[in-house]
Design an enzyme around this catalytic site. Structure first.
Site, PDB file in Angstrom:
ATOM      1  N   SER A 135       0.841  -1.189   0.000  1.00 25.77           N
ATOM      2  CA  SER A 135       0.000   0.000   0.000  1.00 25.77           C
ATOM      3  C   SER A 135       0.874   1.235   0.000  1.00 25.77           C
ATOM      4  O   SER A 135       2.060   1.180   0.340  1.00 25.77           O
ATOM      5  CB  SER A 135      -0.916   0.012   1.236  1.00 25.77           C
ATOM      6  N   GLU A 189      -5.638   0.465 -10.916  1.00 24.52           N
ATOM      7  CA  GLU A 189      -5.911  -0.302  -9.703  1.00 24.52           C
ATOM      8  C   GLU A 189      -7.280   0.080  -9.168  1.00 24.52           C
ATOM      9  O   GLU A 189      -7.885   1.054  -9.612  1.00 24.52           O
ATOM     10  CB  GLU A 189      -4.841  -0.051  -8.626  1.00 24.52           C
ATOM     11  N   GLU A 230      -8.552   3.698  -9.857  1.00 23.59           N
ATOM     12  CA  GLU A 230      -7.453   4.522 -10.375  1.00 23.59           C
ATOM     13  C   GLU A 230      -7.271   4.257 -11.862  1.00 23.59           C
ATOM     14  O   GLU A 230      -7.176   3.106 -12.288  1.00 23.59           O
ATOM     15  CB  GLU A 230      -6.153   4.215  -9.630  1.00 23.59           C
ATOM     16  N   GLY A 250       2.348   2.864  -2.177  1.00 20.96           N
ATOM     17  CA  GLY A 250       3.539   2.865  -3.012  1.00 20.96           C
ATOM     18  C   GLY A 250       4.728   2.106  -2.453  1.00 20.96           C
ATOM     19  O   GLY A 250       5.810   2.120  -3.049  1.00 20.96           O
ATOM     20  N   ASP A 303      -7.315   7.480  -0.574  1.00 23.73           N
ATOM     21  CA  ASP A 303      -6.593   8.591   0.040  1.00 23.73           C
ATOM     22  C   ASP A 303      -6.735   9.888  -0.761  1.00 23.73           C
ATOM     23  O   ASP A 303      -6.891  10.969  -0.182  1.00 23.73           O
ATOM     24  CB  ASP A 303      -5.121   8.236   0.267  1.00 23.73           C
ATOM     25  N   THR A 304      -6.731   9.801  -2.090  1.00 23.46           N
ATOM     26  CA  THR A 304      -6.893  11.024  -2.892  1.00 23.46           C
ATOM     27  C   THR A 304      -8.263  11.650  -2.688  1.00 23.46           C
ATOM     28  O   THR A 304      -8.451  12.838  -2.951  1.00 23.46           O
ATOM     29  CB  THR A 304      -6.698  10.732  -4.389  1.00 23.46           C
ATOM     30  N   ARG A 324       2.302   9.637   5.753  1.00 22.02           N
ATOM     31  CA  ARG A 324       1.415  10.800   5.808  1.00 22.02           C
ATOM     32  C   ARG A 324       1.012  11.062   7.258  1.00 22.02           C
ATOM     33  O   ARG A 324       0.497  10.179   7.933  1.00 22.02           O
ATOM     34  CB  ARG A 324       0.155  10.569   4.972  1.00 22.02           C
TER      35      ARG A 324
END
Length: 393
Positions: free
Chosen positions: A158, A277, A265, A160, A284-285, A362
């Site tokens: 997850s 994906e 995505e 990245g 999150d975006t 984050r």
């Protein structure tokens, strides 16, 4: 009908994964009178700080997961991360427990192989060319077949983690080692993807509910090392491209089924829209929806999984988000600069409350609205850059 939380007739929701996205899901569920239970692999995760109660377990341990679910008997189980013993969820669903959106969707989207094969081989959605490898030797061959540059990822990770761009055969071993360090569940399998030269990346949040399938206005985003840095909406798209994107999103989410929000995505390339994906949960975006939409992605998710109608989804204003990330690992830190960030008009800050920093983790997000997308992006970035992590004070 709903009894009060903590009463014998309470409606109980269990979150498996308790990060910043789960925290917002818990808050929205409590607004509708739901009793909430937060579960994660570490103590004091963000959602645990607002849930009615919480547990720390290894969610990849099927026996531990089953034991907790049988103890709590939740009305609905909401996976919020990938690293879960999904075969156990499939068994529990067959025994009568409700998993959101479905246990099969959680299983297929947990690893990149399952969802890529569904999208490309079953549904025929446009995707980058891809191959899988279980060893360094197989990876060398796959990279030679796909060509460079290419993208190499663990099949399960997850934010990245473990993802890299391999630009030559000499870099294959380094990409393999990085994938092994970033993957979850001790998997040694990786996916190699053709490098798509795209104009932009978007997330068309797609909601399945009793009202049918609905779409949020498209979200544009920028990623670095596979993890998002900023997002904005609405992302400009032609009517033809928007229809193409929604067609792909509907095909994927119809195949996965269930109710709830899906973060799909996509790549917008000069020639077509490519599937990348999908996550069967808030994305999150999509945090930008907390300031730009009448119902945030979290409110939509909770409404959908509880069986409530969603007659409309309205974009209220252009908006943007920009993240604050840590650059080291410690539990001795503070977040500063909030006052400066909040001096900017139409700006909010969400501090996640994570107990530890890690490289690239984050820790907070700035959210802004404005008359235009460009102004919102500029404002959110400036607000996020006002925030800072002070270590060891």
């Amino acid at each position: 009908m709903y009894g009060s939380p903590l009463s014998a007739k309470a409606k109980k929701m269990m979150l498996l994964g308790s990060g910043e996205l789960g925290k917002e899901v818990v808050i929205e569920a409590q607004r509708l009178g739901v009793e909430t239970i937060a579960v994660d692999r570490y103590a004091d995760a963000p959602a645990m700080q607002v849930a009615h109660r919480s547990y720390v377990i290894n969610m990849l341990d099927g026996m531990a997961l089953r034991s907790l679910i049988e103890q709590e008997k939740p009305d609905v189980i909401v996976p919020e991360i990938e690293a879960i013993a999904t075969p156990t969820l499939v068994e529990l669903e067959q025994e009568g427990y409700r998993v959101v959106p479905t246990a099969t969707a959680a299983r297929l989207t947990m690893d990149r192989e399952g969802i890529r094969r569904l999208a490309s081989e079953t549904l025929g959605s446009p995707t980058a060319r891809y191959a899988f490898a279980d060893s360094l030797e197989e990876l060398r061959q796959a990279v030679a077949d796909i060509g460079t540059p290419c993208v190499i990822k663990p099949i399960m990770s997850s934010s990245g983690k473990g993802q890299s761009v391999c630009r030559s055969l000499e870099e294959v071993e380094a990409s393999w080692e990085y994938a092994m360090s970033g993957g979850r569940a001790k998997q040694t399998r990786v996916i190699v993807e053709e490098f798509i030269r795209f104009d932009s990346e978007i997330t068309p949040l797609t909601v399945r509910s009793v009202s049918g399938t609905g779409y949020c206005a498209p979200i544009g985003h920028i990623q670095k090392d596979g993890d998002y840095i900023e997002s904005w909406r609405p992302h400009f798209m032609s009517e033809r491209r928007l229809a193409e994107a929604q067609e792909i999103a509907k095909a994927i989410t119809d195949a996965l089924g269930g109710a709830g929000i899906y973060g799909v995505e996509l790549f917008l390339a000069p020639d077509r829209v490519y599937f990348s994906e999908v996550s069967p949960r808030p994305h999150d975006t999509g945090m930008v929806t907390m300031v730009s939409q009448d119902l945030s992605e979290f409110a939509l998710h909770v409404r959908a999984i509880l069986g409530f109608p969603i007659p409309t989804i309205r974009l209220l204003t252009p908006g943007a988000s920009y993240t604050l990330k840590a650059d080291r690992e410690t539990s001795d830190f503070q977040i500063a600069g909030v006052e400066e960030a909040l001096q900017r008009p139409n700006t909010q800050v969400r501090i996640f409350g994570k107990p530890e920093t890690k490289v690239g983790r984050r820790m907070a997000v700035a959210l802004s609205t404005a008359e235009t997308v460009e102004a919102a992006r500029s404002q959110a970035k400036a607000a996020a850059e006002s925030l800072r992590i002070e270590y060891g004070l």
